[in-house]
Design an enzyme around this catalytic site. Structure first.
Site, PDB file in Angstrom:
ATOM      1  N   GLU A  11       0.803  -1.216   0.000  1.00 19.69           N
ATOM      2  CA  GLU A  11       0.000   0.000   0.000  1.00 19.69           C
ATOM      3  C   GLU A  11       0.848   1.284   0.000  1.00 19.69           C
ATOM      4  OE1 GLU A  11      -3.956  -1.773   2.238  1.00 19.69           O
ATOM      5  OE2 GLU A  11      -2.261  -1.177   3.463  1.00 19.69           O
ATOM      6  N   ASP A 201     -11.963  -6.852  -1.939  1.00 19.51           N
ATOM      7  CA  ASP A 201     -12.736  -8.087  -1.725  1.00 19.51           C
ATOM      8  C   ASP A 201     -14.173  -7.749  -1.330  1.00 19.51           C
ATOM      9  OD1 ASP A 201     -10.894  -7.597   0.921  1.00 19.51           O
ATOM     10  OD2 ASP A 201     -12.921  -8.215   1.451  1.00 19.51           O
TER      11      ASP A 201
HETATM   12  N1  ADE Z   1      -9.117  -4.999   4.338  1.00 18.68           N
HETATM   13  C1  ADE Z   1      -9.366  -5.466   3.106  1.00 18.68           C
HETATM   14  N2  ADE Z   1     -10.412  -6.301   3.115  1.00 18.68           N
HETATM   15  C2  ADE Z   1     -10.862  -6.363   4.386  1.00 18.68           C
HETATM   16  C3  ADE Z   1     -11.895  -7.058   5.030  1.00 18.68           C
HETATM   17  N3  ADE Z   1     -12.709  -7.886   4.362  1.00 18.68           N
HETATM   18  N4  ADE Z   1     -12.048  -6.899   6.369  1.00 18.68           N
HETATM   19  C4  ADE Z   1     -11.214  -6.069   7.050  1.00 18.68           C
HETATM   20  N5  ADE Z   1     -10.216  -5.403   6.504  1.00 18.68           N
HETATM   21  C5  ADE Z   1     -10.027  -5.534   5.175  1.00 18.68           C
END
Ligand code: ADE
Length: 236
Positions: A11, A201
């Site tokens: 990042e 995600d």
């Molecule tokens: N960072 C990226 N995806 C995440 C998730 N599903 N839960 C918490 N932090 C995250």
């Protein structure tokens, strides 16, 4: 001085590589990289995962580097229906969803004497939005961008029930593990902040695989969004 924070190497490493006249300083075992980005003095730091790491780094940026603005860049899980991998969320607000003083009559996420939703700086939000618009100009299928509430807790979310709860309880747009702590630390130090997140995600049952396969792909877009935001901050 502007502080730039990310949780993971993917990042922020690329942002560090773009700095000119760099100097590094280690504090509390954390490497802070100082230099010029878009001709402005910045300090970039990889804080590590979670709210405690984010709060420690934010306080060091305030005390040691005298940052007068702080920007967080990273990835996040989607909460808002329709958001997909590669879409962007810019914080209007941040909240720590796992603060629970409901036994004392407080709302979930609320600490004594503080609103649970911490407002990001509107000018920084504007600069980040302008950076996004510039980045996607001319793309045939550009990603979406949403300005909204980012919900943070010390938990990687990978189940639909929690997604629904976070969306309904906080109007959360995306979820991650640092922004609420950064926002809280900025607020008590009176430092304007903004959080920029790229969706990695769905926060559902396949979240871990989606996260793993997307993380490295987000680096360049994040570095561009961060540089672009700094550029727009310069002209504000
Ligand atoms: N960072 C990226 N995806 C995440 C998730 N599903 N839960 C918490 N932090 C995250």
């Amino acid at each position: 001085m502007i502080g730039i924070i990310g949780a993971l190497g993917e990042e922020v490493d690329l942002v560090c590589h773009r700095l000119k006249q760099t100097q590094s300083l280690t504090k509390a075992g954390i490497v802070f990289c100082r230099g010029k980005l878009e001709d402005l003095e910045v300090t970039v730091v990889k804080c590590g995962v979670g709210k405690v790491n984010a709060a420690i780094c934010t306080q060091i940026l305030a005390d040691v580097f005298q940052c007068e603005k702080i920007l967080f860049g990273g990835v996040a899980g989607a909460l808002f229906p329709g958001l997909k991998q590669g879409d962007v969320v810019i914080s209007s607000h941040a909240v720590q969803f796992d603060i629970d003083l409901t036994a004392f009559g407080r709302r979930q996420g609320e600490l004594a004497d503080h609103d649970r939703l911490i407002e990001a700086d509107p000018y920084m939000v504007q600069a980040a939005s302008a950076a996004f618009d510039e980045q996607v100009k001319g793309m045939q299928t550009p990603p979406e961008m949403v300005v909204g509430t980012i919900v943070s807790g010390d938990r990687f979310i990978s189940d639909p029930d929690t997604i629904r709860w976070l969306q309904r309880e906080f109007s959360g747009v995306c979820t991650e593990m640092e922004g609420g702590a950064l926002g809280y630390t900025c607020k008590i130090n009176q430092i304007p902040f903004v959080i920029i997140r790229i969706i990695s995600d769905s926060a559902g049952k396949d979240a871990v695989g989606e996260f793993d396969s997307f993380l490295s792909k987000s680096s360049e877009m994040l570095a561009d969004l961060i540089s672009g935001t700094i550029r727009f901050l310069k002209v504000q």
